[in-house]
Write a protein that holds these residues in place. Structure first.
Motif, PDB file in Angstrom:
ATOM      1  N   GLY A   1       3.790   8.372  -4.295  1.00 44.62           N
ATOM      2  CA  GLY A   1       4.440   7.083  -4.554  1.00 44.62           C
ATOM      3  C   GLY A   1       4.792   6.389  -3.254  1.00 44.62           C
ATOM      4  O   GLY A   1       4.584   5.181  -3.090  1.00 44.62           O
ATOM      5  N   PHE A   2       5.307   7.150  -2.298  1.00 44.53           N
ATOM      6  CA  PHE A   2       5.645   6.583  -0.996  1.00 44.53           C
ATOM      7  C   PHE A   2       4.393   6.028  -0.318  1.00 44.53           C
ATOM      8  O   PHE A   2       4.373   4.913   0.190  1.00 44.53           O
ATOM      9  N   TYR A   3       3.323   6.818  -0.324  1.00 45.26           N
ATOM     10  CA  TYR A   3       2.104   6.394   0.365  1.00 45.26           C
ATOM     11  C   TYR A   3       1.548   5.107  -0.260  1.00 45.26           C
ATOM     12  O   TYR A   3       1.147   4.178   0.442  1.00 45.26           O
ATOM     13  N   ALA A   4       1.578   5.054  -1.586  1.00 45.86           N
ATOM     14  CA  ALA A   4       1.078   3.855  -2.276  1.00 45.86           C
ATOM     15  C   ALA A   4       1.920   2.637  -1.893  1.00 45.86           C
ATOM     16  O   ALA A   4       1.394   1.545  -1.661  1.00 45.86           O
TER      17      ALA A   4
ATOM     18  N   LEU B   1       3.598   2.213   0.870  1.00 42.97           N
ATOM     19  CA  LEU B   1       3.312   1.894   2.275  1.00 42.97           C
ATOM     20  C   LEU B   1       2.043   1.043   2.385  1.00 42.97           C
ATOM     21  O   LEU B   1       2.011   0.016   3.070  1.00 42.97           O
ATOM     22  N   ILE B   2       1.000   1.465   1.691  1.00 46.08           N
ATOM     23  CA  ILE B   2      -0.263   0.722   1.751  1.00 46.08           C
ATOM     24  C   ILE B   2      -0.097  -0.646   1.072  1.00 46.08           C
ATOM     25  O   ILE B   2      -0.576  -1.666   1.572  1.00 46.08           O
TER      26      ILE B   2
ATOM     27  N   LEU C   1      -2.636   5.580 -12.814  1.00 40.92           N
ATOM     28  CA  LEU C   1      -1.878   5.509 -11.562  1.00 40.92           C
ATOM     29  C   LEU C   1      -2.303   6.630 -10.616  1.00 40.92           C
ATOM     30  O   LEU C   1      -2.614   6.394  -9.444  1.00 40.92           O
TER      31      LEU C   1
ATOM     32  N   ARG D   1      -4.512   6.178  -7.117  1.00 43.37           N
ATOM     33  CA  ARG D   1      -3.979   6.568  -5.809  1.00 43.37           C
ATOM     34  C   ARG D   1      -4.951   7.485  -5.073  1.00 43.37           C
ATOM     35  O   ARG D   1      -5.167   7.334  -3.872  1.00 43.37           O
TER      36      ARG D   1
ATOM     37  N   ASP E   1      -7.858   5.391  -3.871  1.00 46.57           N
ATOM     38  CA  ASP E   1      -7.493   4.558  -2.716  1.00 46.57           C
ATOM     39  C   ASP E   1      -7.419   5.387  -1.438  1.00 46.57           C
ATOM     40  O   ASP E   1      -7.729   4.899  -0.357  1.00 46.57           O
TER      41      ASP E   1
ATOM     42  N   ILE F   1      -6.387  -1.344   7.639  1.00 46.27           N
ATOM     43  CA  ILE F   1      -5.101  -0.680   7.855  1.00 46.27           C
ATOM     44  C   ILE F   1      -4.966   0.557   6.958  1.00 46.27           C
ATOM     45  O   ILE F   1      -4.433   1.584   7.399  1.00 46.27           O
ATOM     46  N   SER F   2      -5.485   0.497   5.727  1.00 47.43           N
ATOM     47  CA  SER F   2      -5.336   1.703   4.893  1.00 47.43           C
ATOM     48  C   SER F   2      -6.242   2.814   5.419  1.00 47.43           C
ATOM     49  O   SER F   2      -5.919   3.993   5.297  1.00 47.43           O
TER      50      SER F   2
ATOM     51  N   PHE G   1      -4.254   4.341   8.308  1.00 49.63           N
ATOM     52  CA  PHE G   1      -3.205   5.241   7.806  1.00 49.63           C
ATOM     53  C   PHE G   1      -3.811   6.526   7.257  1.00 49.63           C
ATOM     54  O   PHE G   1      -3.312   7.623   7.487  1.00 49.63           O
TER      55      PHE G   1
ATOM     56  N   LEU H   1       0.642  14.342   1.702  1.00 51.67           N
ATOM     57  CA  LEU H   1       0.150  12.960   1.628  1.00 51.67           C
ATOM     58  C   LEU H   1      -1.369  12.907   1.488  1.00 51.67           C
ATOM     59  O   LEU H   1      -1.919  11.883   1.104  1.00 51.67           O
TER      60      LEU H   1
END
Ligand SMILES: Cc1cc2nc3c(=O)[nH]c(=O)nc-3n(C[C@H](O)[C@H](O)[C@H](O)COP(=O)(O)OP(=O)(O)OC[C@H]3O[C@@H](n4cnc5c(N)ncnc54)[C@H](O)[C@@H]3O)c2cc1C
Lengths: 64, 541
Positions: free
Chosen positions: A15-18, A20-21, B372, B376, B379, B387-388, B391, B408
């Motif tokens: 959730g945090f990573y999503a 952030l992006i 969802l 994720r 992505d 930028i993604s 990261f 992550l």
């Protein structure tokens, strides 16, 4: 002395990573770089401790 | 359109045979018709047939399609198959793996061990080719039929027209002997992502298209023995794709998956020499045979409504996810698990029709969670902006040296069932000190009971599970008989039962639905509270 935390410490990492992006959605590369700079400064202020910040800088540098 | 096969068959299971319905001269009536004999349609027929509800399944082919597609079947999916009696052969045939390795370029970023929790009948998941999964469901249907379950399957029966009415549906069907019509009270559309039923009714299917193509090849390794591990590469040094996956299946077959970009010439890429060029770069010096290849693109989307009067959508026809995280067939099986008992009660007049609206409420909630998660993962694997990408690679870079970045890294999350928190059928949590994982709305976690397992004891009806607590052996309410499953913490010397259902409580009473989701739980039996929770779970309130 506190040490830099290098073990998992964020709840809901996906959730945090999503988020952030998503914060970069629609930004140009230049705007993204500026956004990142602001974010780093905000997080650095949250950390506060210079010793920890110095360790963070070191950890981030080490890339081959 | 002629009745030609759209795909090759792996197993020919139900050859076309002329039915008396075709000579009736009028649309013969059936209580429930299922369109589509993929994994979801087969499971739907099995669920209803086992309840004694007559069900007719129509498929436009004569068996299971060639090409493996799904390979990862998760614990909950196997538990559902077990309730239908079909999981044994799946487990026997399937490959269980624990070790995964993640690579970036030419380096290993990290290695993980799934370390499955002990005390479950089924592993976190197994790898099994989809055609086997479907064949095992079909074989269970045959066994149930032999015992008298009213299930009929008609091969090469293509549904060409669907006319919804207030109290049913009329279908136009094409067979090798020409067209005929049928009438049904209920139509369950399990006709896949391209659902002709959905299109015919002009219903929406909206979501996100991912602009990338994946080349998959199932290969048989003929030489050295490869380890039973999952290997995932981001930006592999061998340049066969922007990402690559290697995963073991039964029969010495390996699934290889290359991300090859959006604008590709499919025919060109699928030429054997081109597929081999990518494989050889990845597996230098390895001998293999190509068993199956395909190129797929994907979307994450769902219907706004899964129920349209007497027509109900389940599986890929209702929702579609990217394959990362293996939530397609796995979530479709949960649709069936959810819909089966509800439709059973409604058809038998034991619950009002509006119970079926909770099917949409709960499974659309599940679909959103699956979309969802798979979005994720997608992505992360296929970053869509500079930028993604920066990261993503920073995460991989850090993960090599620091544990904090590993959670992550997302090359697909394990498919887990959702908890129906706060939804209409979910009842009260009146058990202080009990663990979160078995709260109302959750699927019951399994637990060992000496020689067997908890979920086997729950079965597929409403039950009252008591652990170190009293309750009547049966409870009659609203035409249903609720059976008690009486356990003591001592029944599980490992302590898992207590840890998963009691926490710090000294005893517990759980009301559990036929799909093994918790309705409500209490510290002791309360007749009025139990009856109220049951009414709620059947949408009687
Ligand atoms: C590359 C890839 C990898 C995947 N990996 C996984 C994984 O690891 N785990 C997982 O859980 N899922 C995975 N999936 C998803 C999984 O394959 C699907 O979710 C699953 O097949 C859906 O089953 P279904 O029964 O809903 O639809 P389908 O399997 O599409 O079946 C639909 C059936 O309906 C029939 N039909 C269609 N139209 C008509 C008509 N007019 N009349 C009669 N019959 C009709 C078709 O012939 C077919 O038999 C993957 C998918 C892909 C593409």
């Amino acid at each position: 002395m506190t040490d830099l935390i290098l073990t998992p410490n964020i709840a809901d990492p996906d959730g945090f990573y999503a988020a952030l992006i998503a914060a970069h959605d629609g930004l140009s590369d230049k705007e993204s770089a500026a956004m990142n700079a602001r974010l780093i400064l905000i997080l650095a202020n949250q950390v506060g401790d210079r010793e920890v910040l110095a360790q963070a800088l070191e950890a981030a540098k080490k890339s081959d | 359109m002629p009745l030609d096969d759209r795909y090759q068959l792996a197993f020919r299971l139900y050859p076309y045979a002329r039915s008396a319905d075709q000579d009736a001269g009028h649309p013969v009536h059936h209580p429930v018709i299922v369109v589509g004999g993929g994994p979801i349609g087969l499971a739907m027929a099995l669920d209803l047939g086992r309840q004694g509800i007559p069900v007719l399944l129509l498929d436009d082919h004569e068996g299971v399609g060639q090409g493996s597609r799904a390979i990862c079947f998760a614990k909950r999916c196997l538990e559902i198959a077990d309730r239908y009696g079909a999981a044994g052969p799946m487990l026997d045939k399937g490959v269980v793996w624990k070790i995964g390795k993640v690579f970036h370029d030419d380096r290993q970023v990290f290695e993980f061990n799934l370390l499955p929790e002990a005390g479950h009948k089924f592993p976190a998941f197994i790898n099994l080719q989809q055609p086997y999964f479907e064949r095992f469901l079909f074989e269970q249907i045959e066994r149930e039929r032999a015992k008298g379950a009213p299930i009929e399957i008609r091969g090469r029966n293509r549904v060409e027209g669907v006319t919804p009415e207030a109290e049913g549906v009329t279908l136009d069907i094409l067979t090798p002997d020409g067209p005929y019509r049928l009438h049904a009270d209920w139509l369950i559309a399990c006709d896949g992502a391209g659902s002709p039923t959905r299109k015919r009714l002009g219903l929406d299917f909206e979501g996100r298209v991912f602009e990338d193509s994946f080349l998959i090849a199932d290969i048989r390794m003929t030489g050295e023995d490869f380890p039973t591990e999952r290997w995932f590469w981001f930006e592999p040094h061998f340049k066969s794709g922007a990402s690559a996956l290697l995963h073991r299946q039964p029969d010495g077959i390996w699934r290889v998956d290359f991300q090859i970009g959006w604008d590709v010439d499919r025919a060109e890429e699928l030429k054997e020499e081109n597929v081999r060029r990518r494989l050889d770069a990845m597996l230098p010096g390895v001998d293999y045979e190509i068993v199956w290849t395909s190129i797929y693109t994907f979307q994450c989307r769902r219907m706004r409504q899964f129920r349209h009067g007497r027509v109900i959508f389940a599986g890929d026809s209702a929702h579609q996810v990217s394959p990362f995280g293996a939530r397609g067939a796995n979530s479709g099986m949960q649709d069936v698990d959810n819909l089966g008992w509800k439709l059973g009660l409604v058809v038998r007049g034991r619950a009002p029709e509006r119970l079926l609206d909770s099917y949409h409420e709960e499974r659309a909630f599940g679909a959103d969670e699956n979309i969802l998660n798979s979005t994720r993962a997608t992505d992360f694997i296929t970053p869509k902006s500079t930028i993604s990408h920066v990261f993503r690679n920073a995460v991989l870079d850090l993960a090599e040296r620091h544990a904090f970045a590993r959670p992550l890294v997302n090359s697909g999350r394990l498919s887990v069932p959702c908890t129906y928190d706060g939804l209409s059928l979910t009842g009260e949590d009146a058990l202080p000190g009990a663990p979160d994982r078995s709260r109302p709305g959750s699927p019951c976690p399994d637990a060992p009971l000496g020689h067997g397992f908890l979920l086997e004891r729950l079965g597929g009806d409403f039950v009252l599970l008591t652990i170190d607590a009293d309750a009547p052996e049966t409870l009659e309410a609203d035409g249903l008989t609720i059976r008690r499953v009486a356990l003591k913490t001592a029944d599980d010397p490992t302590g898992a039962l207590a840890a998963r259902y009691l926490g710090t409580a000294t005893g517990a009473v759980y009301l559990i639905r036929p799909d093994q989701h918790v309705v409500a739980r209490w510290a002791r039996f309360d007749d009025a509270a139990t009856r109220a929770a049951l009414r709620r779970a059947c949408a009687r309130d």
